[in-house]
Write an enzyme that holds these catalytic residues in place. Structure first.
Site, mmCIF file in Angstrom:
data_model
loop_
_atom_site.group_PDB
_atom_site.id
_atom_site.type_symbol
_atom_site.label_atom_id
_atom_site.label_comp_id
_atom_site.label_asym_id
_atom_site.label_seq_id
_atom_site.Cartn_x
_atom_site.Cartn_y
_atom_site.Cartn_z
ATOM 1 N N ASN A 106 -2.199 -7.950 13.383
ATOM 2 C CA ASN A 106 -2.749 -8.803 12.736
ATOM 3 C C ASN A 106 -4.412 -8.630 12.627
ATOM 4 O O ASN A 106 -4.953 -8.354 13.684
ATOM 5 C CB ASN A 106 -2.376 -10.129 13.105
ATOM 6 C CG ASN A 106 -0.647 -10.539 13.021
ATOM 7 O OD1 ASN A 106 -0.035 -9.456 12.385
ATOM 8 N ND2 ASN A 106 -0.309 -11.187 13.620
ATOM 9 N N HIS A 123 -5.283 -3.170 13.821
ATOM 10 C CA HIS A 123 -5.688 -3.050 12.373
ATOM 11 C C HIS A 123 -7.096 -3.440 11.916
ATOM 12 O O HIS A 123 -7.152 -3.506 10.780
ATOM 13 C CB HIS A 123 -4.458 -3.313 11.412
ATOM 14 C CG HIS A 123 -3.412 -2.427 11.709
ATOM 15 N ND1 HIS A 123 -2.061 -2.996 11.373
ATOM 16 C CD2 HIS A 123 -3.007 -1.342 12.344
ATOM 17 C CE1 HIS A 123 -1.179 -2.071 11.530
ATOM 18 N NE2 HIS A 123 -1.868 -1.006 12.184
HETATM 19 P P1 NAD Z 1 5.476 -7.530 7.536
HETATM 20 O O1 NAD Z 1 4.707 -8.559 6.640
HETATM 21 O O2 NAD Z 1 5.877 -6.170 7.114
HETATM 22 O O3 NAD Z 1 6.865 -8.113 8.314
HETATM 23 C C1 NAD Z 1 6.685 -9.473 8.724
HETATM 24 C C2 NAD Z 1 7.794 -9.808 9.610
HETATM 25 O O4 NAD Z 1 7.894 -10.804 10.164
HETATM 26 C C3 NAD Z 1 9.244 -9.685 9.132
HETATM 27 O O5 NAD Z 1 10.138 -8.883 9.745
HETATM 28 C C4 NAD Z 1 9.728 -11.115 9.169
HETATM 29 O O6 NAD Z 1 11.231 -11.060 9.098
HETATM 30 C C5 NAD Z 1 9.194 -11.656 10.271
HETATM 31 N N1 NAD Z 1 8.823 -12.956 10.542
HETATM 32 C C6 NAD Z 1 8.945 -13.653 9.334
HETATM 33 N N2 NAD Z 1 8.536 -15.067 9.848
HETATM 34 C C7 NAD Z 1 8.644 -15.080 11.420
HETATM 35 C C8 NAD Z 1 8.633 -15.826 12.283
HETATM 36 N N3 NAD Z 1 8.338 -17.368 12.352
HETATM 37 N N4 NAD Z 1 8.478 -15.621 13.551
HETATM 38 C C9 NAD Z 1 8.839 -14.153 13.824
HETATM 39 N N5 NAD Z 1 8.949 -13.356 12.926
HETATM 40 C C10 NAD Z 1 8.867 -13.508 11.406
HETATM 41 O O7 NAD Z 1 4.479 -7.399 8.727
HETATM 42 P P2 NAD Z 1 4.104 -6.199 9.616
HETATM 43 O O8 NAD Z 1 5.157 -5.561 10.423
HETATM 44 O O9 NAD Z 1 3.039 -6.782 10.627
HETATM 45 O O10 NAD Z 1 3.138 -5.155 8.579
HETATM 46 C C11 NAD Z 1 2.493 -5.970 7.697
HETATM 47 C C12 NAD Z 1 1.020 -5.077 7.730
HETATM 48 O O11 NAD Z 1 0.051 -5.891 7.209
HETATM 49 C C13 NAD Z 1 0.255 -4.996 9.129
HETATM 50 O O12 NAD Z 1 -0.439 -3.947 9.288
HETATM 51 C C14 NAD Z 1 -0.720 -6.118 9.280
HETATM 52 O O13 NAD Z 1 -1.947 -5.724 9.795
HETATM 53 C C15 NAD Z 1 -0.931 -6.700 8.057
HETATM 54 N N6 NAD Z 1 -0.751 -8.078 7.885
HETATM 55 C C16 NAD Z 1 -1.547 -8.615 8.506
HETATM 56 C C17 NAD Z 1 -1.516 -10.288 8.589
HETATM 57 C C18 NAD Z 1 -2.206 -11.119 9.440
HETATM 58 O O14 NAD Z 1 -3.200 -10.770 9.851
HETATM 59 N N7 NAD Z 1 -1.555 -12.113 9.710
HETATM 60 C C19 NAD Z 1 -0.831 -11.058 7.698
HETATM 61 C C20 NAD Z 1 -0.019 -9.949 6.637
HETATM 62 C C21 NAD Z 1 -0.202 -8.568 6.818
#
Ligand code: NAD
Ligand code: ZN
Length: 251
Positions: A106, A123
């Site tokens: 994140n 990242h």
């Molecule tokens: P992803 O969006 O591919 O997947 C999110 C996952 O979280 C899913 O498997 C989903 O089932 C799960 N999920 C949803 N709600 C949840 C909860 N309440 N508790 C536990 N799990 C839950 O995310 P990813 O695998 O991290 O890959 C996305 C890429 O995008 C990463 O490289 C990341 O750096 C970036 N990203 C970051 C943020 C952030 O900083 N918050 C947000 C979006 C994407």
């Protein structure tokens, strides 16, 4: 390595109780309950654009205005968001375990804001910019709540800057994966929370820990790439499961 358990919660408590070195890998799902959208699922669209298409060097080269507009919107969400009970529980875990490393995918900064100390941001971070000419990173001084008058530029050389974030298709910064990989060799438990597993290197780190003897515990409401390989799958939201694990460990 343990066999798959019919009672995953009790099995997770048992493994965590016996562990000294804890590796945690988090993904966008841990911040979902703070209101930060994940990339895959309902939150992954912005004005009809797929987030995974926007977070690329090609998209920035083609239309930096559009990508900066998207990032300003995402920064605004991250600044409004506050850490949820899942982030807060990990701060307690860090205090309780003799050795602890948190590797996060994140970019929202919520782990640090909750109080986690030993964090590797695999990242990058949404609050930094990276110069396209001199490659220096700087703090993003633009107010995320105000539409900017111009695109962010490097404070050192004045050239157009991009977000200091690792985009799809880019190589990891030197040393970042190696730091986590060294810890993966000594971890007793690897806890993987809220990742779909479609970005492979963080998952490879978790599997490396498992190969070296760590028990692999996944927390996620839905199954993903890692789930068939996890020793224990705690199916549910991190904001309930992590506080429940912590309170059980304390009792
Ligand atoms: P992803 O969006 O591919 O997947 C999110 C996952 O979280 C899913 O498997 C989903 O089932 C799960 N999920 C949803 N709600 C949840 C909860 N309440 N508790 C536990 N799990 C839950 O995310 P990813 O695998 O991290 O890959 C996305 C890429 O995008 C990463 O490289 C990341 O750096 C970036 N990203 C970051 C943020 C952030 O900083 N918050 C947000 C979006 C994407
Ligand atoms: Zn520069």
């Amino acid at each position: 390595m343990i066999t798959k358990s019919a009672e995953p919660f009790s099995a997770a408590i048992r493994e965590l109780t016996n562990a000294r070195n804890l590796l945690v890998v988090t993904g966008a799902g841990i911040s979902a309950e703070s209101g930060v959208p994940t990339f895959r699922g309902a939150g992954g669209l912005w004005r009809g654009y797929d987030a995974t298409q926007l977070a690329t060097p090609e998209a920035f080269a083609k239309n930096p205005e559009l990508i900066w507009e998207w990032y300003r919107w995402r920064r605004e969400i991250c600044h409004v968001a506050t850490p949820n009970p899942a982030h807060e529980s990990l701060v307690e875990f860090e205090r309780a375990f003799p050795r602890f490393l948190l590797a996060t995918q994140n970019v929202d900064g919520l782990h640090a804001r909750a109080g986690s100390k030993n964090v590797v941001q695999l990242h990058g971070t949404i609050d930094e910019i990276l110069c396209k000419r001199c490659y220096r990173a700087s703090k993003n001084i633009d107010d995320p709540f105000e539409p900017p008058s111009k695109l962010p530029t490097c404070p050192h050389c004045g050239k157009l800057a991009r977000p200091n974030i690792l985009w799809f298709g880019e190589s990891y910064w030197e040393g970042v994966l190696q730091k986590v990989a060294s810890f993966a060799h000594i971890a007793d438990v690897c806890l993987v929370i809220g990742t779909s597993g479609q970005v492979w290197p963080p998952i490879a780190l978790a599997l490396e820990a498992q190969k070296n003897g760590a028990t692999l515990i996944e927390i996620n409401p839905t199954s993903g790439e890692l789930t068939p390989k996890a020793d224990i799958w705690l199916q549910g939201p991190a904001g309930s499961l992590l506080p429940a694990l912590w309170s059980q460990l304390c009792s």
